[in-house]
Structures are given as C-alpha cells and as structure tokens.
Motif scaffolding. Structure first.
Motif, PDB file in Angstrom:
ATOM      1  N   ASN A 154       0.587  -1.059   0.081  1.00  0.00           N
ATOM      2  CA  ASN A 154       0.101  -0.084  -0.040  1.00  0.00           C
ATOM      3  C   ASN A 154       0.862   1.215  -0.066  1.00  0.00           C
ATOM      4  N   LEU A 155       2.005   1.261   0.795  1.00  0.00           N
ATOM      5  CA  LEU A 155       2.857   2.400   0.617  1.00  0.00           C
ATOM      6  C   LEU A 155       3.464   2.675  -0.779  1.00  0.00           C
ATOM      7  N   ILE A 156       3.945   1.441  -1.236  1.00  0.00           N
ATOM      8  CA  ILE A 156       4.281   1.617  -2.943  1.00  0.00           C
ATOM      9  C   ILE A 156       3.331   2.199  -3.611  1.00  0.00           C
ATOM     10  N   TYR A 157       2.081   1.600  -3.579  1.00  0.00           N
ATOM     11  CA  TYR A 157       0.951   1.998  -4.592  1.00  0.00           C
ATOM     12  C   TYR A 157       0.788   3.404  -4.375  1.00  0.00           C
ATOM     13  N   THR A 158       0.604   3.812  -2.910  1.00  0.00           N
ATOM     14  CA  THR A 158       0.367   5.066  -2.665  1.00  0.00           C
ATOM     15  C   THR A 158       1.409   6.212  -3.093  1.00  0.00           C
ATOM     16  N   LEU A 159       2.706   5.915  -3.081  1.00  0.00           N
ATOM     17  CA  LEU A 159       3.608   6.740  -3.745  1.00  0.00           C
ATOM     18  C   LEU A 159       3.610   6.855  -5.284  1.00  0.00           C
ATOM     19  N   GLN A 160       3.272   5.553  -5.863  1.00  0.00           N
ATOM     20  CA  GLN A 160       3.293   5.495  -7.224  1.00  0.00           C
ATOM     21  C   GLN A 160       2.154   6.395  -7.716  1.00  0.00           C
ATOM     22  N   GLN A 161       0.841   6.215  -7.037  1.00  0.00           N
ATOM     23  CA  GLN A 161      -0.270   7.012  -7.541  1.00  0.00           C
ATOM     24  C   GLN A 161       0.009   8.516  -7.279  1.00  0.00           C
ATOM     25  N   LYS A 162       0.714   9.170  -6.244  1.00  0.00           N
ATOM     26  CA  LYS A 162       1.012  10.398  -5.822  1.00  0.00           C
ATOM     27  C   LYS A 162       2.022  10.889  -7.003  1.00  0.00           C
ATOM     28  N   HIS A 163       2.916  10.325  -7.242  1.00  0.00           N
ATOM     29  CA  HIS A 163       3.950  10.616  -8.176  1.00  0.00           C
ATOM     30  C   HIS A 163       3.520  10.368  -9.924  1.00  0.00           C
ATOM     31  N   ARG A 164       2.565   9.623 -10.035  1.00  0.00           N
ATOM     32  CA  ARG A 164       1.938   9.185 -11.136  1.00  0.00           C
ATOM     33  C   ARG A 164       2.904   8.728 -12.065  1.00  0.00           C
ATOM     34  N   VAL A 165       3.299   7.484 -11.632  1.00  0.00           N
ATOM     35  CA  VAL A 165       4.399   6.558 -12.197  1.00  0.00           C
ATOM     36  C   VAL A 165       3.889   5.153 -11.864  1.00  0.00           C
ATOM     37  N   SER A 166       4.342   4.133 -12.468  1.00  0.00           N
ATOM     38  CA  SER A 166       3.824   2.765 -12.073  1.00  0.00           C
ATOM     39  C   SER A 166       4.757   1.677 -11.613  1.00  0.00           C
ATOM     40  N   THR A 167       6.060   2.042 -11.490  1.00  0.00           N
ATOM     41  CA  THR A 167       6.991   1.125 -11.232  1.00  0.00           C
ATOM     42  C   THR A 167       7.990   1.618 -10.178  1.00  0.00           C
ATOM     43  N   VAL A 168       8.512   0.928  -9.215  1.00  0.00           N
ATOM     44  CA  VAL A 168       9.503   1.239  -8.198  1.00  0.00           C
ATOM     45  C   VAL A 168      10.812   1.873  -8.865  1.00  0.00           C
ATOM     46  N   ASP A 169      11.030   1.379  -9.817  1.00  0.00           N
ATOM     47  CA  ASP A 169      12.270   1.948 -10.873  1.00  0.00           C
ATOM     48  C   ASP A 169      12.110   3.443 -11.045  1.00  0.00           C
ATOM     49  N   GLU A 170      10.737   3.863 -11.423  1.00  0.00           N
ATOM     50  CA  GLU A 170      10.583   5.271 -11.716  1.00  0.00           C
ATOM     51  C   GLU A 170      10.624   6.017 -10.317  1.00  0.00           C
ATOM     52  N   LEU A 171       9.881   5.348  -9.326  1.00  0.00           N
ATOM     53  CA  LEU A 171      10.351   6.064  -7.944  1.00  0.00           C
ATOM     54  C   LEU A 171      11.434   6.491  -7.844  1.00  0.00           C
ATOM     55  N   LEU A 172      12.484   5.309  -7.932  1.00  0.00           N
ATOM     56  CA  LEU A 172      13.889   5.486  -7.552  1.00  0.00           C
ATOM     57  C   LEU A 172      14.447   6.762  -8.527  1.00  0.00           C
ATOM     58  N   ALA A 173      14.064   6.700  -9.622  1.00  0.00           N
ATOM     59  CA  ALA A 173      14.589   7.684 -10.782  1.00  0.00           C
ATOM     60  C   ALA A 173      14.116   9.053 -10.145  1.00  0.00           C
ATOM     61  N   LEU A 174      13.018   9.064  -9.733  1.00  0.00           N
ATOM     62  CA  LEU A 174      12.580  10.360  -9.363  1.00  0.00           C
ATOM     63  C   LEU A 174      13.112  10.884  -8.033  1.00  0.00           C
ATOM     64  N   ALA A 175      13.557   9.952  -7.155  1.00  0.00           N
ATOM     65  CA  ALA A 175      14.226  10.238  -5.887  1.00  0.00           C
ATOM     66  C   ALA A 175      15.654  10.953  -6.242  1.00  0.00           C
ATOM     67  N   ASP A 176      16.469  10.285  -7.488  1.00  0.00           N
ATOM     68  CA  ASP A 176      17.771  10.664  -7.837  1.00  0.00           C
ATOM     69  C   ASP A 176      17.670  11.923  -8.337  1.00  0.00           C
ATOM     70  N   ASP A 177      16.381  12.295  -9.169  1.00  0.00           N
ATOM     71  CA  ASP A 177      16.187  13.655  -9.752  1.00  0.00           C
ATOM     72  C   ASP A 177      15.889  14.563  -8.697  1.00  0.00           C
ATOM     73  N   TYR A 178      15.178  14.301  -7.551  1.00  0.00           N
ATOM     74  CA  TYR A 178      15.080  15.376  -6.489  1.00  0.00           C
ATOM     75  C   TYR A 178      16.426  15.663  -5.826  1.00  0.00           C
ATOM     76  N   ALA A 179      17.161  14.584  -5.583  1.00  0.00           N
ATOM     77  CA  ALA A 179      18.678  14.757  -5.023  1.00  0.00           C
ATOM     78  C   ALA A 179      19.553  15.649  -5.749  1.00  0.00           C
ATOM     79  N   ALA A 180      19.373  15.447  -7.242  1.00  0.00           N
ATOM     80  CA  ALA A 180      20.251  16.450  -8.236  1.00  0.00           C
ATOM     81  C   ALA A 180      19.877  17.866  -8.109  1.00  0.00           C
ATOM     82  N   LYS A 181      18.419  18.071  -7.856  1.00  0.00           N
ATOM     83  CA  LYS A 181      17.730  19.171  -7.654  1.00  0.00           C
ATOM     84  C   LYS A 181      18.199  20.105  -6.311  1.00  0.00           C
TER      85      LYS A 181
END
Length: 553
Positions: free
Chosen positions: A304-331
C-alpha cells in the motif's frame, strides 16, 4: 564591373539585352519609360524579394541575368567558402515563375538569396532616391565611419567578444531565475525526497511482495492441495509410489525369463526415483506453507505504501520512483551549488565586459580619427557644390551599454549657412542639399572601398545649373578611378558628361506597351540632350547648347 544586363518578361520589358562599358555612363528617358523597372530587375539579382505581379502578363516566368567582370577584386575567398566555381566573369541569374517559385544561380550553380545578396553587395551599389533617407539613420552613419576607418579586423574582434559576453549574461540570467525558482521549491523538493528515502525502496521489491501476498492470501488452499498430492503419491493403500514399486518388482522378476522386461524395469525405476523426489519436495512445501495473518498484513502494508507513492507521483514502477528520488537529489544538489555557479558566471561576465569596453575604446579611437577625416573631406566636396559656408560635423557619443557595433552613437550634423546652428542633417537640409551630401558621401566611400559598380538613380534631384556641373565632375571623377559609375538623370549637364549614353523609352503596338533601352550614337546624343534642354519642341538654340555641353565644335 557590370558588363551586360539581360531581362526577359519583366514588367513592361519583353526582352532587353544591353552591354555596359567602364567609366561614367548615363541613362536618360521620360518619366515612366522604364528606368525604375530596370533598377527593380537589378534588385532581384541582389536578393530582393520577388513578386509574381512583376512577371509580364501571359509569361510563365521572367529571367534577369547580369555578367560582371570580377578579375582583380579579390573575390576568390567568397567562391571558395560557398563552394562555387570562380571565373574572372561572374554570371548572376534569377528566374521568377508565375507559380511563385524563384530560383537563383551564380555561374550556373544554384545559389541562395543570401549568397546573391552577399556577393552582390561586393559587386554593385544601387543608390535610389529613397536611400537619401539613410542619412538620418545612425546605422548608416556608423557604417560610413567604419568603412573609412578600415576597422574591419577590430570590429570583428569586438563583435566576437560582444557575442560571448551577451551569451554569458543570458546564461547568468537563466541560472539566477532557475536558482530562485528552485529555492522557492526547496522545502517541497526536500520533503518529497525524504519521503521517498524513508520508504527504503529496492529494485524488484514490488514484484516479490505481490507474489508473497498472493501466496499468503491462499495459504490454506495451497497447503490442502499439497497435502492431497502427497497422499496420492505416498498412501500405503493405492498410493502412486507403492503401486509403482510393485510394478517395478514385477518387471524385475520377469527379466530372467523375459529379457525385454529388464529395460522396462529400468525405466520404471527411474520414474520411481523421480516421483519419490517430487513426493518429498511436495511434503517439504506443505510444511513451509502456513497461514500467517501478521505477515500478510505487513506485506499488504508495504504494498500500500508503494502503491500510494506511485499514485502520488503518477508512475507505475518502483524503478520510476527511484529515478524520481535521484532527480530530487540532483535538484537539491544544484540548489546548494547554484550560488557558487552564479558567482563564477558573474566573474566571467565582468571580465568579458571589461574586454568588450577595452575593444570598444579601440573602435572609438579609430572612428574618432575617421570622423575628423570625414569632416574635412565632406567640407572639401560640398563647397564646390554650391555650399561655400557649409559646416559638417560628425558627433560621436557613448551608449549606456555597448551594442553589437560598439559603444558609440553617431550623428551627422549639418549647416549650409554662416548663422545656422549645426543640427541633424535631415532636419535642416533641403532635398537638393541632401542629394549633394549623399553624393559626396558615396564619392568618399568609393575612394575608400574597392566597389566595382555604382548606380545613381536621380541623385541629382533638386539641383541644376552650375551645381549639376559640379556633381557631374564628381561622378566623372569616380568613373575615371577604375570604377564603373552609371547615373540615371534628368539633367542635361550630367547626361552630357557620360562616356556612354543610354536611353530608356517605351513603344506601343496594337496590344501592349514595351520598354526598351539602347545606346545612343553621338548624333543621337545631341538630339536627346537638346530635348532635355528645350522639351518637346527642338530649337536651334537647344541643339547648339547640346553640342556645347558635349564639346562638339
């Protein structure tokens, strides 16, 4: 210089083919005879926009072609840079079709209008009446100074520095804007990153959890199925393994009297061993499976935590969430380092600005020296043109910020009278005075620039008498300096000074009007100039005056 001009199906011209010579030539003709049409055709060769309305009625296309002699003018680099064939004679051709299509050629090789314009500006300068307005344009005045200052190399160096400085300024503005935006979003970005980092996501985690949740949700069903399968294989009465064991023993007993049973026994033994192994694995799996509500709740909570994060960030995989985290870290890293980057760009911009100012000062020095020379030359040229009290001053000012052409502003100031205040030339000069000033400017430029051909379109407008003679002197002098000068004129004093005299005229037939041009003979020149003196009625006095102007005894 311009050797010949060919025009076909352009405006009132059905076909025109005329040769031109060196030195000073004149073109005369009644108003509306077609002089401006010829200039319009030359304009097409110089890259001007084509208008299908200029095509002669009923024609599919119009063609304009000019031949220039370019030997000795050092134009080989242009041809090499543009991958064009160089010859001592250069052929310009422009074709405009009724469909709106236009084609251009240099030495029979297709060329762009930009190339036509660039090369044409080195071959011919057409000065039409509206160009007198350029005297009030700062860009024109500045270009006059640059031509006479011969500052091409220094100006090129300045432009390069200025472009680099402006680019750094643009980069700095973009970085500052981005930094301000990122700083405004910093709390939001940090919160999102912390939320993703706190989740401790791992690659492939979602798929494993989803499989485990399925297993836990059906634990009882799976365990019951495994138990039934185990019983079917291991039951003492009718179990698959016991029956198979009995078959194996039977075959083994028969092989003494029936050899073929031996092979069957071996196969049954192999099957028995495999099935026994499967039976043991089934039993082991049954023991592993247990209904664990606590673990199922834990797995579903994680999913449910994973699904909630995916829905919030409008992605469908954990890989996309990890890439988003890298992007936030770069910013966040960029926000932290942007101040340092901004300071670096500021220092670079300031250093370049100082270079730009120093180079601009070099240009100012060269232009100031050229301005004094312009003032001297203009006074020397204008006094014989009926302006004994003329004052001509080049005012050089400073811009608030260096521009693409330097840090200077230029203004031509003029006064034709002793008591007149120096003012902007277009504000105080009459039409005739502007024409004389412009002719003097052109003559001055021609002395500094090796331009093969200059065409003056009624630059003598507003003058007459002795002034016309002086203007003719200037144009003749320009033509005698290894240059071709062609003047379209209505003044007999100027027409009489040409080495060659061409007349533009119209002829009507039953259906249409055609414009023509031809070179006049010496006898015809007398008549043409006499008509210019006396009008339609040709008088003996006009003929005698024409002969005197032509120097015919």
């Amino acid at each position: 210089m311009l050797r010949s001009l060919y025009i076909q199906n352009y405006a009132l011209i059905e076909k025109l083919d005329i040769d031109f010579g060196s030195g000073f030539s004149v073109i005369t003709g009644e108003t509306g005879a077609g002089k401006s049409i010829i200039l319009g055709a030359i304009g097409l060769l110089l890259g001007q926009r084509a208008d299908v309305k200029s095509i002669r009625r009923g024609a599919a296309k119009c063609v304009i072609e000019a031949r220039f002699e370019i030997a000795g003018y050092g134009m080989q680099p242009f041809f090499e840079e543009n991958e064009l064939e160089y010859e001592d004679e250069c052929i310009f051709r422009r074709e405009v079709y009724a469909s709106g299509k236009s084609r251009a050629f240099i030495n029979d090789t297709p060329a762009s209008l930009v190339q036509m314009k660039e090369l044409g500006e080195q071959l011919i300068d057409v000065h039409s009446q509206h160009q007198n307005l350029l005297l009030n344009k700062e860009g024109f005045q500045l270009s006059v100074l640059d031509l006479l200052a011969h500052d091409e190399d220094e100006l090129s160096k300045y432009r390069s520095l200025h472009r680099e400085w402006k680019q750094v300024q643009q980069d700095l503005e973009q970085l500052v804007a981005l930094s301000e935006k990122n700083k405004a979003d910093e709390d939001y970005i940090r919160f999102q990153l912390e939320q993703l980092e706190d989740a401790h996501l791992a690659v492939g985690e979602q798929e494993e959890l989803e499989q485990e949740a399925d297993t836990l949700s059906h634990a009882e069903e799976i365990k019951a199925g495994l138990f039934r399968a185990g019983q079917a294989m291991n039951s003492d009465e009718g179990g698959l393994l016991s029956v198979l064991k009995e078959c194996l023993n039977t075959m083994a007993g028969l092989q003494k009297v029936y050899p073929a049973a031996g092979e069957l026994a071996e196969r049954l033994e192999s099957s028995y061993i495999e099935l026994k192994d499967i039976s043991q694995e089934v039993s082991g799996k049954e023991e592993e499976i247990e209904f664990n509500p606590a673990r199922l709740e834990e797995v579903n909570g994680r999913l449910n935590l994973i699904y909630t994060l995916q829905q919030k960030h409008r992605v469908s995989t954990v890989d996309e969430l990890l890439a988003l985290a890298d992007d936030y870290a770069a910013k966040l890293s960029n926000i932290t380092s942007s101040d340092e980057q901004i300071e670096t760009l500021k220092a670079r911009s300031e250093a370049l600005y100082n270079k730009v100012k120093r180079q601009a000062a070099v240009l100012t020095g060269l232009r100031t020296a050229a301005a004094r020379e312009v003032e001297k030359q203009m006074a020397a040229r204008l006094i014989p043109l009926g302006m004994p009290n003329v004052r001509f001053q080049v005012e050089i000012g400073a811009r608030k910020e260096p521009g693409a052409q330097g840090a200077d502003t230029v203004n031509f100031l003029f006064s034709a009278n002793k008591n007149g205040a120096l003012q902007n030339i277009s504000s105080v000069a009459s039409g005739g005075e502007i024409a004389r000033v412009m002719l003097s400017v052109k003559a001055m430029i021609a002395g500094a620039v090796k331009l093969p051909t200059i065409v003056f379109d009624e630059i003598d407008t507003g003058v007459s008498g002795e002034i016309a003679d002086r203007m003719a002197d200037i144009m003749q002098e320009m033509g005698d300096s290894d240059r071709q000068v062609i003047s379209i004129t209505h003044l007999p004093q100027i027409a009489a000074r040409g080495r060659a005299h061409y007349k533009v005229y119209k002829q009507d037939n039953e259906t249409e009007t055609n414009s023509h041009i031809r070179r006049l003979t010496d006898e015809e020149r007398v008549g043409e100039i006499a008509h210019m003196l006396s009008g339609a009625t040709l008088t003996d006095a006009a003929l005698n005056n024409a002969k005197a102007l032509l120097g015919i005894v």
